[in-house]
Design a protein around this motif. Structure first.
Motif, mmCIF file in Angstrom:
data_model
loop_
_atom_site.group_PDB
_atom_site.id
_atom_site.type_symbol
_atom_site.label_atom_id
_atom_site.label_comp_id
_atom_site.label_asym_id
_atom_site.label_seq_id
_atom_site.Cartn_x
_atom_site.Cartn_y
_atom_site.Cartn_z
ATOM 1 N N GLY A 117 45.024 40.971 30.870
ATOM 2 C CA GLY A 117 44.566 40.351 29.635
ATOM 3 C C GLY A 117 43.057 40.297 29.543
ATOM 4 N N PRO A 118 42.520 39.856 28.398
ATOM 5 C CA PRO A 118 41.070 39.865 28.176
ATOM 6 C C PRO A 118 40.368 38.811 29.017
ATOM 7 N N ARG A 119 39.287 39.205 29.681
ATOM 8 C CA ARG A 119 38.489 38.253 30.456
ATOM 9 C C ARG A 119 37.008 38.426 30.150
ATOM 10 N N ALA A 120 36.696 38.863 28.928
ATOM 11 C CA ALA A 120 35.302 39.018 28.540
ATOM 12 C C ALA A 120 34.567 37.689 28.569
ATOM 13 N N SER A 121 35.287 36.582 28.373
ATOM 14 C CA SER A 121 34.643 35.268 28.391
ATOM 15 C C SER A 121 34.101 34.917 29.776
ATOM 16 N N ILE A 122 34.558 35.630 30.798
ATOM 17 C CA ILE A 122 34.060 35.417 32.160
ATOM 18 C C ILE A 122 33.209 36.594 32.622
ATOM 19 N N TRP A 123 33.653 37.832 32.319
ATOM 20 C CA TRP A 123 33.052 39.012 32.911
ATOM 21 C C TRP A 123 32.220 39.843 31.941
ATOM 22 N N GLY A 124 32.358 39.648 30.638
ATOM 23 C CA GLY A 124 31.583 40.430 29.689
ATOM 24 C C GLY A 124 32.290 41.690 29.236
ATOM 25 N N SER A 125 31.509 42.717 28.882
ATOM 26 C CA SER A 125 32.024 43.944 28.276
ATOM 27 C C SER A 125 33.032 44.652 29.177
ATOM 28 N N ASP A 126 33.956 45.368 28.545
ATOM 29 C CA ASP A 126 34.960 46.261 29.149
ATOM 30 C C ASP A 126 36.279 45.574 29.485
ATOM 31 N N ALA A 127 36.298 44.253 29.619
ATOM 32 C CA ALA A 127 37.500 43.568 30.097
ATOM 33 C C ALA A 127 38.469 43.292 28.953
ATOM 34 N N ILE A 128 38.873 44.335 28.214
ATOM 35 C CA ILE A 128 39.831 44.185 27.125
ATOM 36 C C ILE A 128 41.258 44.190 27.655
ATOM 37 N N GLY A 129 41.574 45.165 28.495
ATOM 38 C CA GLY A 129 42.920 45.224 29.081
ATOM 39 C C GLY A 129 43.056 44.385 30.328
ATOM 40 N N GLY A 130 41.972 44.251 31.077
ATOM 41 C CA GLY A 130 42.026 43.483 32.312
ATOM 42 C C GLY A 130 40.856 43.826 33.217
ATOM 43 N N VAL A 131 40.918 43.289 34.429
ATOM 44 C CA VAL A 131 39.864 43.468 35.428
ATOM 45 C C VAL A 131 40.502 43.888 36.742
ATOM 46 N N ILE A 132 39.952 44.919 37.363
ATOM 47 C CA ILE A 132 40.372 45.339 38.708
ATOM 48 C C ILE A 132 39.249 44.994 39.663
ATOM 49 N N GLN A 133 39.537 44.119 40.619
ATOM 50 C CA GLN A 133 38.565 43.742 41.635
ATOM 51 C C GLN A 133 38.982 44.342 42.975
ATOM 52 N N ILE A 134 38.074 45.082 43.592
ATOM 53 C CA ILE A 134 38.316 45.708 44.887
ATOM 54 C C ILE A 134 37.392 45.052 45.906
ATOM 55 N N PHE A 135 37.963 44.567 47.002
ATOM 56 C CA PHE A 135 37.189 43.937 48.063
ATOM 57 C C PHE A 135 37.297 44.796 49.320
ATOM 58 N N THR A 136 36.143 45.113 49.921
ATOM 59 C CA THR A 136 36.126 45.978 51.097
ATOM 60 C C THR A 136 36.399 45.172 52.366
ATOM 61 N N ARG A 137 36.654 45.889 53.445
ATOM 62 C CA ARG A 137 37.073 45.256 54.695
ATOM 63 C C ARG A 137 35.892 44.567 55.394
ATOM 64 N N GLN A 138 36.204 43.465 56.090
ATOM 65 C CA GLN A 138 35.201 42.753 56.859
ATOM 66 C C GLN A 138 35.811 42.338 58.193
ATOM 67 N N LEU A 139 35.112 42.687 59.283
ATOM 68 C CA LEU A 139 35.582 42.420 60.638
ATOM 69 C C LEU A 139 34.524 41.642 61.404
ATOM 70 N N LYS A 140 34.974 40.970 62.462
ATOM 71 C CA LYS A 140 34.079 40.259 63.354
ATOM 72 C C LYS A 140 34.011 40.998 64.692
ATOM 73 N N GLU A 141 33.089 40.568 65.551
ATOM 74 C CA GLU A 141 32.909 41.231 66.838
ATOM 75 C C GLU A 141 34.214 41.216 67.644
ATOM 76 N N GLY A 142 34.523 42.331 68.242
ATOM 77 C CA GLY A 142 35.770 42.468 68.988
ATOM 78 C C GLY A 142 36.923 42.968 68.142
ATOM 79 N N GLU A 143 36.744 42.990 66.820
ATOM 80 C CA GLU A 143 37.761 43.519 65.924
ATOM 81 C C GLU A 143 37.370 44.942 65.514
ATOM 82 N N TRP A 144 38.284 45.874 65.675
ATOM 83 C CA TRP A 144 38.004 47.243 65.267
ATOM 84 C C TRP A 144 39.308 47.993 65.052
ATOM 85 N N PHE A 145 39.202 49.095 64.355
ATOM 86 C CA PHE A 145 40.373 49.907 64.054
ATOM 87 C C PHE A 145 39.970 51.374 64.032
ATOM 88 N N ALA A 146 40.943 52.227 64.280
ATOM 89 C CA ALA A 146 40.741 53.669 64.198
ATOM 90 C C ALA A 146 42.072 54.304 63.855
#
Length: 621
Positions: A151-180
């Motif tokens: 739904g529309p979220r221009a009242s929070i995010w501004g232009s483009d948010a007519i159909g909706g908003v896609i938020q992508i959050f990248t990975r965050q690790l602490k020391e000793g945490e790792w992947f391969a």
């Protein structure tokens, strides 16, 4: 209503089982995600928060439909593109010009693809010339979580948010945490991924890198001229960190770099060597202040969308170069007045700059917004208002009004109405010799009614929606020879129903979603191109000892292709089987399009046939 929690079960001898529960229903309701198993297990409580109002809030405080996908769910899906992740969500439709390396567009509840705002760690991405986001350049391996706001979220995010908003959050690790991980599959697909975290005092920074490539296949079936394979390769690097300064202040930073190339077949099927190179980046620096009742966050960021197109026999000299650079400053605040009253507000500023022979090549956009949320016993009310001033374009005032009533522990009803807008792109306004600088912003008004239900082992919702869009920009003939210019003449209406249910029993988890969509040009009563009336998905998740299984079935109804033609409906079945050697090593076999269906979602472009992939993953957490 208190803080929303759910209990996550896991067997002590292995890692927490990968769950698919959060995809279902973060929808303006009290939604408690349930155990993945009825077996005896240790229980851990975790608070679910989403950021529909820019700050983390429990799902019970949200008054719009929000679907989320977490990292462990992404690992089981084993997607080859971000579109593969989004397509399993209700109300989200994907159109592809081929496989994972090809151009892809995303629609939410029938909206245009450029009516969806896309953010990575809070930074807006995409082209200011086309107004679109290159989803094919993003790697799912660097993603920690995805949130899709309906739904529309221009009242929070501004232009483009007519159909909706896609938020992508990248990975965050602490020391000793790792992947391969490494993977090989059909069409000589190869992937390698590595990530690790380091501590610096009480803070931490994580780093991740990914590279993948594929020889591809012939994506175009509209001509016998271009019968070559269309491969791709992409590399990405990201970092994300934070550092507490004292008990109130925290420094934040993140950055992402994506580089790659993909071969494609153009719609003219000229037989030329079509190739595109891209090099995109974003960075974000921020400071956050928090005490018991007040949170303030100031961020400075920049993103770039850069693309070079090569055509013909000379692939050393680009025929077209497109570049957008976007500088952003965001200041957002949240004040909790009482347990039932929350105030939000802030200022957003951005400068969009493009390259090319345009009459104007940059513009400033400034927005000011405020939000009030009040809880009275079983009634929750939210009002948001925003003013945006777009340089050389009309200003826009957007609003959202929402309320929800909690009948009892099982039932909740919420209603929302709001307005939104999209500013014209630089191509629309200033394309050499044919742009129209007198264009207005496209505007929309939305209505949404959502009923939620929750019992011990079932979480479900049904949502009725209507989105009316005015001043749609269409390139039309001017009557002067073959000259065409963009004008605000079209109107459209998207309405329908969206249903989602998550049911768990023993080690089985069932997720069903169905969307009925009526999307029409209200002036011609013609169905909008690329939309289908029926969309159904069913995910079955199962865990047994050291094995996990995910079956993903998707039915896409026929889509209107224009001029009275339709793309055939199709069904797609993907199967993922994982074997956990121990709590660190996992082997996974993934089959895509197991039924080997012919899938066409864009005219003359074929999606992949049956594919098989094998991966080895190691993680230390």
């Amino acid at each position: 209503m208190g803080t929303l929690t759910y209990k996550k079960s896991y067997k002590k001898s292995y890692k927490a089982p990968i769950k698919l529960s959060k995809i279902a229903v973060l929808v303006s309701s009290v939604l408690t995600l349930l155990p993945a198993s009825m077996a005896t297990a240790a229980e851990v409580e975790e608070t679910i928060t989403v950021t529909g109002s820019r700050f983390d809030r429990s799902a019970e405080q949200q008054l719009m439909v929000i679907n989320t996908i977490e990292r462990e769910e992404i690992e089981r899906l084993n997607p080859k593109s971000v579109a593969d992740v989004l397509e399993i969500l209700p109300g989200v439709s994907v159109s592809r010009n081929g496989g994972p390396g090809q151009n892809t567009s995303i629609s939410i509840r029938g909206s245009n693809s450029n009516h969806v705002l896309v953010l990575i760690d809070g930074v807006k991405i995409g082209s200011a010339t086309l107004g679109a986001v290159s989803f094919n350049t993003l790697s799912p391996e660097n993603i920690e979580r995805v949130e899709v706001l309906k739904g529309p979220r221009a009242s929070i995010w501004g232009s483009d948010a007519i159909g909706g908003v896609i938020q992508i959050f990248t990975r965050q690790l602490k020391e000793g945490e790792w992947f391969a991980s490494t993977e090989y599959g059909s069409n000589d697909y190869i992937r390698g991924t590595l990530g690790f975290g380091v501590n610096h005092g009480e803070g931490s920074t994580s780093f991740s890198v990914n590279h993948e490539q594929s020889d591809g296949y012939d994506v175009y079936n509209g001509s016998d001229v271009e019968n070559d394979d269309d491969g791709y390769q992409r590399s990405s690097f990201s970092l994300k960190g934070s550092q507490p300064i004292n008990q109130y202040w925290q420094a934040l930073w993140n950055a992402q770099y994506d580089k790659g190339t993909y071969q494609y077949d153009d719609t003219f099927a000229s037989g030329s060597a079509d190739e595109s190179d891209y090099e995109n980046y974003l960075w974000n620096l921020g400071a956050k202040y928090r005490n018991e009742s007040f949170i303030s966050k100031l961020t400075l960021s920049q993103s770039r969308d850069y693309n070079e197109n090569f055509r013909g026999d000379n692939t050393n000299v680009p025929t077209n170069i497109y570049e957008t650079t976007r500088d952003q400053i965001n200041w957002s605040n949240q004040y909790t007045v009482t347990n039932g009253l929350i105030l939000n507000g802030g200022i957003d500023w951005s400068r969009e700059e493009i390259s090319g022979d345009y009459e104007q090549n940059q513009r400033d956009i400034i927005g000011v917004y405020g939000l009030l949320q009040q809880q009275w016993n079983k009634l929750l009310i939210e009002v948001a208002v925003r003013y945006d001033d777009v340089e050389n374009i009309d200003s826009e005032l957007s609003y959202n009004t929402s309320l929800a009533y909690q009948f009892n522990a099982q039932w909740r009803l919420s209603a929302t109405t709001g307005t939104s807008f999209k500013a014209p792109t630089f191509n629309d306004l200033y394309w050499p010799n044919s742009g129209n600088p007198d264009l207005l912003s496209e505007t929309a008004k939305n209505y949404d009614l959502t009923l939620n239900y929750q019992v011990d082992n079932l979480v479900a919702y049904v949502s009725l929606f209507q989105n009316q869009v005015d001043n749609l920009i269409t390139w039309a003939s001017t009557g002067e020879m073959e000259v065409r210019k963009p004008v605000n003449i079209n109107k459209a209406e998207m309405s329908g129903a969206e249903l989602s249910a998550n049911y768990q029993l023993f080690n089985l988890e069932h997720q069903l979603s169905y969307t009925y969509l009526k999307a029409e040009d209200t002036q011609t009563d013609e169905q909008l191109i690329g939309r289908s009336k029926h969309d159904f998905s069913y995910l079955l998740s199962y865990e047994w000892q050291q094995f996990d299984l995910l079956a993903n079935y998707h039915y896409q109804g026929e889509r209107y292709a224009g001029y009275g033609d339709f793309f055939d409906s199709y069904q797609q079945l993907d199967l993922s089987v994982g074997y956990h050697i121990d709590n660190r090593w996992t082997l996974r076999l993934k089959a895509n399009n197991l039924l080997d269906e012919t899938i066409i979602s864009a005219k003359n472009y074929l999606s992949p046939s049956r594919e098989l992939f094998f991966s080895v993953n190691y993680q230390a957490f």
